[in-house]
Design a protein around this motif. Sequence first.
Motif, PDB file in Angstrom:
ATOM      1  N   GLU A 126       0.845  -1.197   0.000  1.00 48.02           N
ATOM      2  CA  GLU A 126       0.000   0.000   0.000  1.00 48.02           C
ATOM      3  C   GLU A 126       0.879   1.246   0.000  1.00 48.02           C
ATOM      4  OE1 GLU A 126      -3.751  -0.981   2.720  1.00 48.02           O
ATOM      5  OE2 GLU A 126      -1.845  -1.575   3.627  1.00 48.02           O
ATOM      6  N   ARG A 127       0.556   2.185  -0.866  1.00 50.52           N
ATOM      7  CA  ARG A 127       1.358   3.407  -0.945  1.00 50.52           C
ATOM      8  C   ARG A 127       0.454   4.615  -1.144  1.00 50.52           C
ATOM      9  NH1 ARG A 127       6.105   3.173  -5.095  1.00 50.52           N
ATOM     10  NH2 ARG A 127       6.732   1.635  -3.507  1.00 50.52           N
ATOM     11  N   TRP A 128       0.492   5.515  -0.184  1.00 44.28           N
ATOM     12  CA  TRP A 128      -0.227   6.779  -0.266  1.00 44.28           C
ATOM     13  C   TRP A 128       0.758   7.863  -0.683  1.00 44.28           C
ATOM     14  CZ3 TRP A 128      -1.078   2.958   3.188  1.00 44.28           C
ATOM     15  CH2 TRP A 128      -2.402   2.567   3.453  1.00 44.28           C
ATOM     16  N   VAL A 136      -4.376  13.211  -3.514  1.00 43.55           N
ATOM     17  CA  VAL A 136      -3.676  12.094  -2.885  1.00 43.55           C
ATOM     18  C   VAL A 136      -4.230  10.798  -3.455  1.00 43.55           C
ATOM     19  CG1 VAL A 136      -5.296  12.015  -0.938  1.00 43.55           C
ATOM     20  CG2 VAL A 136      -3.026  11.007  -0.691  1.00 43.55           C
ATOM     21  N   SER A 137      -3.358   9.807  -3.556  1.00 41.29           N
ATOM     22  CA  SER A 137      -3.793   8.519  -4.094  1.00 41.29           C
ATOM     23  C   SER A 137      -3.276   7.382  -3.239  1.00 41.29           C
ATOM     24  CB  SER A 137      -3.285   8.338  -5.526  1.00 41.29           C
ATOM     25  OG  SER A 137      -1.864   8.258  -5.542  1.00 41.29           O
ATOM     26  N   LEU A 138      -3.993   6.283  -3.268  1.00 41.20           N
ATOM     27  CA  LEU A 138      -3.546   5.016  -2.706  1.00 41.20           C
ATOM     28  C   LEU A 138      -3.348   4.076  -3.883  1.00 41.20           C
ATOM     29  CD1 LEU A 138      -3.024   2.764  -0.672  1.00 41.20           C
ATOM     30  CD2 LEU A 138      -5.513   2.555  -0.357  1.00 41.20           C
ATOM     31  N   VAL A 143      -8.291   8.952  -3.083  1.00 40.81           N
ATOM     32  CA  VAL A 143      -8.973   8.569  -1.846  1.00 40.81           C
ATOM     33  C   VAL A 143      -9.473   9.817  -1.131  1.00 40.81           C
ATOM     34  CG1 VAL A 143      -7.714   6.413  -1.519  1.00 40.81           C
ATOM     35  CG2 VAL A 143      -6.760   8.536  -0.606  1.00 40.81           C
ATOM     36  N   ALA A 192      -2.603   7.011   7.655  1.00 37.17           N
ATOM     37  CA  ALA A 192      -3.005   6.581   6.318  1.00 37.17           C
ATOM     38  C   ALA A 192      -4.465   6.153   6.298  1.00 37.17           C
ATOM     39  CB  ALA A 192      -2.109   5.435   5.846  1.00 37.17           C
ATOM     40  N   ALA A 195      -6.904   8.938   5.705  1.00 33.27           N
ATOM     41  CA  ALA A 195      -7.015   9.358   4.311  1.00 33.27           C
ATOM     42  C   ALA A 195      -7.983   8.492   3.510  1.00 33.27           C
ATOM     43  CB  ALA A 195      -5.638   9.353   3.647  1.00 33.27           C
ATOM     44  N   VAL A 196      -8.218   7.264   3.957  1.00 36.01           N
ATOM     45  CA  VAL A 196      -9.150   6.380   3.229  1.00 36.01           C
ATOM     46  C   VAL A 196     -10.476   6.214   3.971  1.00 36.01           C
ATOM     47  CG1 VAL A 196      -7.351   5.132   2.000  1.00 36.01           C
ATOM     48  CG2 VAL A 196      -8.077   4.311   4.248  1.00 36.01           C
ATOM     49  N   VAL A 218      -0.721  14.144   2.661  1.00 37.40           N
ATOM     50  CA  VAL A 218      -1.556  12.962   2.452  1.00 37.40           C
ATOM     51  C   VAL A 218      -2.967  13.187   2.973  1.00 37.40           C
ATOM     52  CG1 VAL A 218      -1.884  10.536   3.089  1.00 37.40           C
ATOM     53  CG2 VAL A 218       0.392  11.357   2.447  1.00 37.40           C
ATOM     54  N   ALA A 222      -6.657  14.672   0.996  1.00 37.11           N
ATOM     55  CA  ALA A 222      -7.811  13.759   1.007  1.00 37.11           C
ATOM     56  C   ALA A 222      -9.041  14.402   1.630  1.00 37.11           C
ATOM     57  CB  ALA A 222      -7.459  12.481   1.779  1.00 37.11           C
TER      58      ALA A 222
END
Length: 260
Positions: A126-128, A136-138, A143, A192, A195-196, A218, A222
Motif C-alpha cells: 500500500e502506498r499513499w 492524494v492517491s492510494l 482517496v 493513512a 485518508a481512506v 496525504v 484527502a
Amino acid sequence: MMSVTNSFEFISLANRLADASGAAIRPYFRRPVAIDTKADASPVTVADREAEHAIRSILSSVRPEDGIIGEEFGSENIDAENVWIIDPIDGTKSFITGRPIFGTLIALTKNETPILGVIDQPITGERWIGLRGEGVSLNGEAVRTRRCSTLAHATIATTDPSLFGEEEIGKWILVAERARHVVYGGDCYNYAQIAVGLVDAVIESGLQPYDFAALPPVIEEAGGIVTDWRGNPLTLSSDGTVIACGDLEVHTELLDLLAG
C-alpha cells in the motif's frame, strides 16, 4: 499550483524512493535481525539503516541541491529551499514483531512547509502519495476522508498512550472517554487510514519532523486537516504535538478539549 511537469517529476521520484526503501526492508521482515537501542531507547535495525541509505543515495544523485533530514543518519544542507524528510521505518517495534502496520515516511518541504508526503507499507504493497494541489492517491487511486461530525461517533487512534507527558495523558483520557472507538498501535499506518476514511482522528505528541512531515500532504489532500494541539499548521519548527482528523468538525471539538 505546480506545473503538470513538476507534479509528474515529484510523484515519479517519490515512487522511486519508496520502491528503493521497500526493496531494502522486505528481505528482513519476519527474519532474525540484530536490534540496537538508540539514545532515546527506541529500537533500530539494519533494515532501518539500509532503507534510509537507499533513499539518500537516490536523492544525492538526482537532487544534490536539496537538503535531507533523516532519522538514522542526521541532517545535511537543511538551509536549502527544498528539504527531504525521511523516516525509513516508522514503527520499528511493529517491524521487529512481524506486524505489517509500520511504514516508510518520505516528505518534501519547501521553506519548512510540507508539500509532498509518502506513506508506504512495503509488505502489504500500500502506498499513499499526496502532493499539494494535486490530490492524494492510494496505489494510484484517489482517496477521501469520511464525514464525522462529532467525537461521539468517531474512531480515534494513538500509537501508545505511555508516550504522552503527565499533563497530556489526562487530556488524552478525556478525549478517549468521549470517542466511540479507540485503537492503539499503528504509528504512521493510523494516519493513512484517515485518508481512506477508516479512522477519524489520530492524536500524538513528542513527534519529530521525520514522524509528521509526510502527514499533511496525504491527509489534507484527502479532505482532512493536520495541525499541532493549538491548531497551527505543521512545519519543521512545530512542537511535535499532532492532531490529524478527517473532518473539520471533529478537529474543532478536539482542539477545544485539548486546550482545556
